[in-house]
Scaffold this motif. Sequence first.
Motif, PDB file in Angstrom:
ATOM      1  N   LEU A 198       6.709  -5.095  20.282  1.00  0.00           N
ATOM      2  CA  LEU A 198       5.390  -5.534  20.689  1.00  0.00           C
ATOM      3  C   LEU A 198       5.159  -5.630  22.245  1.00  0.00           C
ATOM      4  O   LEU A 198       4.007  -5.354  22.850  1.00  0.00           O
ATOM      5  CB  LEU A 198       5.285  -6.974  20.052  1.00  0.00           C
ATOM      6  N   GLY A 199       6.257  -5.801  22.726  1.00  0.00           N
ATOM      7  CA  GLY A 199       6.142  -5.771  24.239  1.00  0.00           C
ATOM      8  C   GLY A 199       5.958  -4.546  24.782  1.00  0.00           C
ATOM      9  O   GLY A 199       5.131  -4.508  25.687  1.00  0.00           O
ATOM     10  N   CYS A 200       6.403  -3.383  24.398  1.00  0.00           N
ATOM     11  CA  CYS A 200       6.107  -2.028  24.469  1.00  0.00           C
ATOM     12  C   CYS A 200       4.755  -1.934  24.591  1.00  0.00           C
ATOM     13  O   CYS A 200       3.873  -1.117  25.252  1.00  0.00           O
ATOM     14  CB  CYS A 200       6.995  -1.124  23.971  1.00  0.00           C
ATOM     15  N   THR A 201       4.147  -2.376  23.186  1.00  0.00           N
ATOM     16  CA  THR A 201       2.835  -2.126  23.168  1.00  0.00           C
ATOM     17  C   THR A 201       1.869  -2.814  24.036  1.00  0.00           C
ATOM     18  O   THR A 201       0.812  -2.202  24.599  1.00  0.00           O
ATOM     19  CB  THR A 201       2.238  -2.793  21.605  1.00  0.00           C
ATOM     20  N   VAL A 202       2.235  -3.986  24.585  1.00  0.00           N
ATOM     21  CA  VAL A 202       1.474  -4.921  25.604  1.00  0.00           C
ATOM     22  C   VAL A 202       1.555  -3.862  26.815  1.00  0.00           C
ATOM     23  O   VAL A 202       0.523  -3.804  27.717  1.00  0.00           O
ATOM     24  CB  VAL A 202       1.993  -6.338  25.725  1.00  0.00           C
ATOM     25  N   LEU A 203       2.774  -3.620  27.202  1.00  0.00           N
ATOM     26  CA  LEU A 203       2.636  -2.451  28.232  1.00  0.00           C
ATOM     27  C   LEU A 203       2.083  -1.426  28.350  1.00  0.00           C
ATOM     28  O   LEU A 203       1.193  -1.118  29.418  1.00  0.00           O
ATOM     29  CB  LEU A 203       4.076  -2.067  28.627  1.00  0.00           C
ATOM     30  N   ALA A 204       1.817  -0.884  27.070  1.00  0.00           N
ATOM     31  CA  ALA A 204       1.014   0.339  26.879  1.00  0.00           C
ATOM     32  C   ALA A 204      -0.427   0.010  26.882  1.00  0.00           C
ATOM     33  O   ALA A 204      -1.311   0.681  27.757  1.00  0.00           O
ATOM     34  CB  ALA A 204       1.326   1.018  25.725  1.00  0.00           C
ATOM     35  N   THR A 205      -0.725  -1.183  26.520  1.00  0.00           N
ATOM     36  CA  THR A 205      -2.269  -1.809  26.686  1.00  0.00           C
ATOM     37  C   THR A 205      -2.360  -1.992  28.239  1.00  0.00           C
ATOM     38  O   THR A 205      -3.646  -1.700  28.518  1.00  0.00           O
ATOM     39  CB  THR A 205      -2.292  -3.044  25.944  1.00  0.00           C
ATOM     40  N   ALA A 206      -1.629  -2.471  28.960  1.00  0.00           N
ATOM     41  CA  ALA A 206      -1.667  -2.836  30.218  1.00  0.00           C
ATOM     42  C   ALA A 206      -2.095  -1.641  31.049  1.00  0.00           C
ATOM     43  O   ALA A 206      -2.946  -1.443  32.067  1.00  0.00           O
ATOM     44  CB  ALA A 206      -0.499  -3.749  30.860  1.00  0.00           C
ATOM     45  N   CYS A 207      -1.227  -0.574  30.644  1.00  0.00           N
ATOM     46  CA  CYS A 207      -1.646   0.697  31.349  1.00  0.00           C
ATOM     47  C   CYS A 207      -2.863   1.390  31.118  1.00  0.00           C
ATOM     48  O   CYS A 207      -3.482   1.811  31.826  1.00  0.00           O
ATOM     49  CB  CYS A 207      -0.508   1.952  30.993  1.00  0.00           C
ATOM     50  N   VAL A 208      -3.110   1.221  29.999  1.00  0.00           N
ATOM     51  CA  VAL A 208      -4.534   1.701  29.475  1.00  0.00           C
ATOM     52  C   VAL A 208      -5.546   1.008  30.418  1.00  0.00           C
ATOM     53  O   VAL A 208      -6.614   1.531  30.746  1.00  0.00           O
ATOM     54  CB  VAL A 208      -4.901   1.431  28.077  1.00  0.00           C
TER      55      VAL A 208
END
Length: 367
Positions: free
Chosen positions: A56-66
């Motif tokens: 979930l943390g990696c997903t939030v990081l990916a979302t922040a990048c988007v």
Amino acid sequence: HDGDVFESAPSGVANTNTNTIDNPEDGPLASLFWLLVNPALLLIDHGHFQYNSISLGCTVLATACVLQIGSGSRAPAVSTRAPAVSWLVGAAFFFCMALNHKQMTLYYAPAFFVHLLTLSLCEEAVLDKVRVFGTLGLTVVGTFALLWAPFGLNNPGGARRILARIFPVQRGLYEDYVANFWCVSSLVYKWRRTWDKGVLAGLCLVATVGACVPSLGLGVVGVRRKQRGTFVLMLAGVSLSFYLFSFQVHEKSILMPLMAISMLGENRLTARMQSVGMMTMYPLLKKDGLVVAYWAMQGLVAVVGGLDWPLHSVLVLVHCIGAFVLVESKPFLEDAVMMTAGFLFYVWVWFWLILRMRWVVSRRTAV
């Protein structure tokens, strides 16, 4: 669990600066609290001991990048800006990491795929389309190859066995009691007794795709109109669609749409999702001896998110039914009532997300 601090904390900080929905009543500190504390996630990771914080943390990081890629009607194309391409690569990399840590993050995959693909196709020149798409493809293939190489190089059959464990189709339509369509409707129609697993998997596929289409379609429109706020909404809508209609859903799968909704900045909705999410996981938590921890987390949500009298009244009523209404022929009455109430709430949230996306894409100014 070290992953909580290593992944979720930096991810939450990064995403606080890219809040997607304008709401002056919901401050960034409250949003950060729901991302970092996340009572439902605490119960599963530190009580049920199935760790989801890293994925979930990696997903939030990916979302922040988007969300950092850029917005505004005058923003230049992605291919002409080196920082934008770097954010795009970061989004693809971190989501691949999330996907390889926990297969449940497949709930997010259609949203990431459609958003990043649409960004590539929005480039004006054909060569730029190919360049951006090729960069994303190399990032995905390279990340997967790096992570899977140890299993395939030494043992050619190892990857196949891992895939069989990741997708245990033989385990059936859902686990125990889940607040989705198949479990709740089975109270009146016994799907698992009537149809074999192959047919049920096909029905789930059709229903899930159908439920995802509105979010994905509006997400494409949002990208073309440079409405940055549609991405997290699409992420929440798609993941909730998977929870409601997909095959082999677990009680803890609600953590996927719950995390996406926590990134919206809609703190009142997040608090409601936390309370209902924990309620629909209650049979699992009770089995693990986490009743005291469950009520402590419900109290924390009520303190931070504020008392929601309609919601909390229903929650208490449902638990009272389980504690005091004993029907010998219905030993799982409490679970059935909880799942039905949770399902109706999740359906309401699904419609809210679609209507919110329609409102965002209809705005003239880019967000």
